[in-house]
Design an enzyme around this catalytic site. Structure first.
Site, short mmCIF file in Angstrom:
data_model
loop_
_atom_site.label_atom_id
_atom_site.label_comp_id
_atom_site.label_asym_id
_atom_site.label_seq_id
_atom_site.Cartn_x
_atom_site.Cartn_y
_atom_site.Cartn_z
CE1 TYR A 55 1.88 5.98 -4.59
CE2 TYR A 55 4.06 5.88 -5.32
CZ TYR A 55 3.02 6.43 -4.72
OH TYR A 55 3.49 7.61 -3.90
N GLY A 57 0.25 -2.98 -6.39
CA GLY A 57 -0.32 -3.85 -5.23
C GLY A 57 -0.96 -2.98 -4.15
N GLY A 59 -1.58 -0.46 -1.41
CA GLY A 59 -1.10 0.75 -0.97
C GLY A 59 -0.14 1.49 -1.83
CG HIS A 75 -5.50 1.72 -10.99
ND1 HIS A 75 -5.34 0.82 -10.32
CD2 HIS A 75 -6.61 1.55 -11.88
CE1 HIS A 75 -6.60 0.22 -10.40
NE2 HIS A 75 -7.26 0.35 -11.49
CG ASP A 76 -2.70 3.01 -6.20
OD1 ASP A 76 -3.43 2.16 -6.62
OD2 ASP A 76 -1.72 3.00 -5.52
CG ASP A 121 -10.26 -1.23 -13.22
OD1 ASP A 121 -9.60 -0.33 -12.42
OD2 ASP A 121 -11.04 -1.99 -12.87
#
Length: 147
Positions: A55, A57, A59, A75-76, A121
């Site tokens: 995860y 990076g 995608g 985070h995604d 973030d």
């Protein structure tokens, strides 16, 4: 996306901002990178997080390989929620924050999309700083390990 591609994209965007009549603003990925450095006190370069696990990076899929990779998945997911609930574009959202003694802190004046993205973030940067880094999980074969 490879780290070199991100750097080229960042350079192009900064050049375009500098050529406009609008004063240049930092891009979110630049801000996130600085937050990571704030949280980990510069112990590990940000580029080490760009191609880590399933995860960290561009995608993401499958099961996170470890605690650090779980930070990236969270985070995604946080960005996904900000897109839905705040109708914003997290990768292009600018916000105000500072590096405090406890790590990154979002400015209290931020609201809505800016606040949501900043919090995503800041939480991720603090999570990265706490999670162990396993060199074996950098640049893994995501085709086989992230199903």
């Amino acid at each position: 996306m490879y780290p070199a591609h991100l750097l080229v994209l960042l350079a192009v965007c900064v050049s375009l901002l500098g050529a406009s009549d609008i004063p240049p603003q930092p891009l979110n990925l630049y801000q996130f990178s600085n937050m990571i450095q704030c949280a980990n006190h510069g112990r590990r370069p940000t580029k080490h997080y760009m191609d880590y696990g399933c995860y960290c990076g561009k995608g993401g899929s499958g099961t996170p390989v470890d605690e650090l990779d779980r930070c990236c998945k969270i985070h995604d997911d946080c960005y996904g929620e900000a897109e839905k609930s705040q109708n914003c574009a997290p990768y292009w959202t600018w916000y105000t924050w500072k590096c405090g003694s406890d790590g990154p802190q979002c400015d209290d004046s931020e609201t809505g999309c800016q606040r949501s993205v900043c919090e995503c973030d800041a939480i991720a940067a603090k999570c990265f700083a706490k999670a162990p880094y396993n060199d074996a999980n950098w640049d893994i074969d995501t085709e086989t390990r992230c199903q």
